[in-house]
Scaffold this active site. Structure first.
Site, PDB file in Angstrom:
ATOM      1  N   GLY A   1       7.650  -3.021  -2.048  1.00  0.00           N
ATOM      2  CA  GLY A   1       8.938  -3.324  -2.074  1.00  0.00           C
ATOM      3  C   GLY A   1       9.937  -2.540  -3.096  1.00  0.00           C
ATOM      4  O   GLY A   1       9.509  -1.691  -3.766  1.00  0.00           O
TER       5      GLY A   1
ATOM      6  N   LYS B   1      -1.759  10.934   2.185  1.00  0.00           N
ATOM      7  CA  LYS B   1      -1.105   9.774   1.486  1.00  0.00           C
ATOM      8  C   LYS B   1      -1.455   9.775   0.000  1.00  0.00           C
ATOM      9  O   LYS B   1      -2.531   9.448  -0.137  1.00  0.00           O
ATOM     10  CB  LYS B   1      -1.164   8.421   2.199  1.00  0.00           C
ATOM     11  CG  LYS B   1      -0.265   7.446   1.635  1.00  0.00           C
ATOM     12  CD  LYS B   1      -0.234   6.246   2.565  1.00  0.00           C
ATOM     13  CE  LYS B   1       0.913   5.240   2.128  1.00  0.00           C
ATOM     14  NZ  LYS B   1       1.211   4.092   3.170  1.00  0.00           N
TER      15      LYS B   1
ATOM     16  N   GLY C   1       8.638   3.673  -0.400  1.00  0.00           N
ATOM     17  CA  GLY C   1       8.517   2.774  -1.538  1.00  0.00           C
ATOM     18  C   GLY C   1       9.979   2.093  -1.888  1.00  0.00           C
ATOM     19  O   GLY C   1      10.663   2.506  -2.295  1.00  0.00           O
TER      20      GLY C   1
ATOM     21  N   ASN D   1      -0.343  -6.953  -2.228  1.00  0.00           N
ATOM     22  CA  ASN D   1      -1.327  -7.046  -1.434  1.00  0.00           C
ATOM     23  C   ASN D   1      -2.514  -6.712  -1.452  1.00  0.00           C
ATOM     24  O   ASN D   1      -2.674  -5.671  -2.192  1.00  0.00           O
ATOM     25  CB  ASN D   1      -0.739  -6.557  -0.105  1.00  0.00           C
ATOM     26  CG  ASN D   1      -1.224  -4.991   0.364  1.00  0.00           C
ATOM     27  OD1 ASN D   1      -2.306  -4.811   0.591  1.00  0.00           O
ATOM     28  ND2 ASN D   1      -0.099  -3.952  -0.019  1.00  0.00           N
TER      29      ASN D   1
ATOM     30  N   THR E   1       0.811   1.865  -2.615  1.00  0.00           N
ATOM     31  CA  THR E   1       1.307   0.634  -3.756  1.00  0.00           C
ATOM     32  C   THR E   1       0.591   1.049  -5.092  1.00  0.00           C
ATOM     33  O   THR E   1      -0.162   1.892  -5.281  1.00  0.00           O
ATOM     34  CB  THR E   1       0.576  -0.407  -3.251  1.00  0.00           C
ATOM     35  OG1 THR E   1      -0.755  -0.339  -2.926  1.00  0.00           O
ATOM     36  CG2 THR E   1       1.249  -0.825  -1.824  1.00  0.00           C
TER      37      THR E   1
ATOM     38  N   GLY F   1      -7.545  -4.954   2.259  1.00  0.00           N
ATOM     39  CA  GLY F   1      -8.676  -4.696   2.331  1.00  0.00           C
ATOM     40  C   GLY F   1      -8.954  -3.749   3.880  1.00  0.00           C
ATOM     41  O   GLY F   1     -10.215  -3.711   4.093  1.00  0.00           O
TER      42      GLY F   1
ATOM     43  N   SER G   1       2.131   2.551   7.257  1.00  0.00           N
ATOM     44  CA  SER G   1       0.973   2.127   7.516  1.00  0.00           C
ATOM     45  C   SER G   1       0.509   0.511   7.054  1.00  0.00           C
ATOM     46  O   SER G   1       1.224   0.426   5.831  1.00  0.00           O
ATOM     47  CB  SER G   1      -0.230   3.083   7.153  1.00  0.00           C
ATOM     48  OG  SER G   1      -1.373   2.553   7.273  1.00  0.00           O
TER      49      SER G   1
ATOM     50  N   CYS H   1      -5.596   3.856  -0.887  1.00  0.00           N
ATOM     51  CA  CYS H   1      -5.527   2.629  -0.925  1.00  0.00           C
ATOM     52  C   CYS H   1      -6.281   1.738  -1.971  1.00  0.00           C
ATOM     53  O   CYS H   1      -7.485   2.048  -2.271  1.00  0.00           O
ATOM     54  CB  CYS H   1      -6.335   1.725   0.283  1.00  0.00           C
ATOM     55  SG  CYS H   1      -6.521   0.147   0.338  1.00  0.00           S
TER      56      CYS H   1
END
Lengths: 160, 302
Positions: B215, B163, B241, B68, B191, B71, B20, B128
């Site tokens: 990353g 998630k 990941g 990142n 993340t 938002g 996503s 998030c």
């Protein structure tokens, strides 16, 4: 965005700083065929000056400034443009360079009501319009993206 | 050789999906390859109402990764259903919609709408790190995850994947909460919260100051968490990941993931996801693996 038609324009101002002069050179090469081109380039110092000879061949007027006065005019190119803008009747401005320079050009174009396009930079993740990283705020609300809707924007459209 | 997997009730031709927020709604990547080569597509986080997202700068590069803080900019669920889903459905790949919200009611409303849509499943974004209200707040505790997941479960008959955020002390607790609330699977990791400072301006690179790290830099953390969660719950895991090739994908599957997602890897090379599919097949041939499902959780711990 609706791009300005170079054929309809008589006098253009090109305004660049540092590495931003490169895209302007390609545009000036085309513009000189049908219009009068005035070019203003600002650099940090004498060593940083780029494409002087090339711009001479595609400009009716070329003004170069350096921040430290080590070459040509001492000061910022925007001030030279401000001095000349009263006497020259300018149809359009194109600018590419660091953000403070673009902000100054944007304000000047707005004040004098001259159509102006600026080339923006923002860090990109994908360059495809997917990650939505390279956002630029637009006056109508929300964001557009430098990689997809830009990098060149109408200066009245964006908040920088 | 079989690469087909059934993940949380979603049938996929291979275990490779795209994460996503790294693949939009698919159109941009379809100019590079046929999307039917992927097991599935997980859409950009989609909310009940359109969201503008955060102020720029939104991203910055870091060692072997990126931060990142987008938002959750998205056009809203109604726009998605009208303009993106009809196209996406023609791509012959599983469509999983990532649903996000700021309140429990937001999650319930968006999932009510998605329940009537022609999609294969929902990934619930409880993690998030870049949205102040909701998301991460719900995702960090057993109670929070259980409450939102239970409420959504009541209105959603389709496969439900939760998630999980890695920004917790013990990731098995929210994982267990998702399972207890009736989720069909979990996906991890989202993340890791990070920050990077420009030493010349003395300001963080991101306008939001902090952002999510993704990353290859996060891969060992993700592999460890997938392994831990696989030991704690019985529902399947979508592992992600820092996966950038087939070998990375295999690593996650050995740790316990039944399927995988490519995230930031899509930004390094638009072909990363399809190359990962190829890499998995090469590994299977080399190691004489008949069925990809055989290797799930087959790590041999020291």
């Amino acid at each position: 965005m609706a791009h300005l038609n170079l054929q309809d324009i008589k006098i253009l101002q090109f305004f660049g700083g540092g590495i931003g002069v490169f895209p302007l050179y390609e545009l000036a090469k085309n513009a000189i065929k049908s219009a009068k081109v005035n070019t203003y380039l600002g650099f940090r110092n004498k060593e940083a000056v780029l494409l002087e000879k090339e711009f001479e061949s595609v400009s009716n007027k070329l003004v170069i400034t350096t921040d430290d006065g080590s070459y040509k005019i001492h000061g910022f190119a925007i001030n030279e443009l401000k001095n000349d803008i009263e006497s020259d009747k300018i149809d359009a401005i194109f600018a590419c360079g660091p953000l403070p320079l673009l902000k100054a050009v944007q304000a000047l174009a707005k004040e004098k009501n001259i159509p102006c396009q600026i080339s923006l930079e923002e860090r990109m993740g994908c360059g495809l319009g997917v990650c939505l990283g390279c956002a630029v705020e637009v006056v109508t609300g929300g964001y557009e993206h430098v990689c997809k809707q830009g990098p060149v924007f109408d200066s009245n459209k964006v908040i920088i | 050789m079989n690469t087909e997997v059934n993940f949380a009730g979603i049938k996929m031709k291979n275990p490779v999906t795209v994460a996503s927020g790294t693949f939009g709604y698919g159109r941009e990547y379809s100019q590079f390859f046929d999307l039917s080569r992927l097991g599935g597509i997980i859409t950009k986080g989609t909310s009940i109402k359109p969201r503008d997202g955060n102020k720029p700068s939104r991203i910055c590069e870091t060692p072997s990764g990126m931060l990142n803080s987008i938002g959750l900019q998205n056009p809203g669920v109604e726009y998605f259903l009208q303009y993106d889903l009809p196209w996406l459905k023609q791509q012959d790949t599983a469509v999983i919609v990532n649903a996000c919200g700021s309140t429990i009611e937001d999650y319930v409303e968006v999932c009510k709408i998605l329940n009537n849509a022609d999609i294969d499943g929902v990934e619930l974004n409880l993690s998030c790190p870049n949205v102040k209200a909701g998301c991460l707040a719900f995702g960090t505790t057993y109670e929070g995850v259980k409450e939102v997941t239970s409420r959504v479960r009541k209105v959603l008959d389709k496969p439900l994947i939760v998630k999980l955020t890695p920004n917790v002390t013990d990731i098995t607790l929210p994982a267990k909460a998702a399972e207890d609330a009736g989720a069909d699977g979990v996906s991890l990791i989202n993340t890791l919260l990070g920050m990077s400072i420009n030493i010349n301006t003395r300001k963080p690179y991101l306008a939001n100051n902090t952002g999510g790290l993704s990353g290859p830099a996060v891969r060992p953390v993700a592999v460890r968490m997938v392994y831990q969660v696989s030991q704690a719950i019985n529902i399947p895991i979508l592992g992600m990941g820092g996966i950038v090739n087939g070998n990375d994908a295999i690593e996650f599957m050995l740790a316990g993931a039944s399927a995988v997602s490519i995230g930031a890897g899509n930004f390094i090379d638009p072909y990363t996801s399809v190359n990962t599919v190829k890499g998995i097949e090469e590994y299977m041939i080399k190691n004489k693996i008949e069925d990809i499902n055989e290797i799930v959780g087959k790590v041999e711990m020291n």
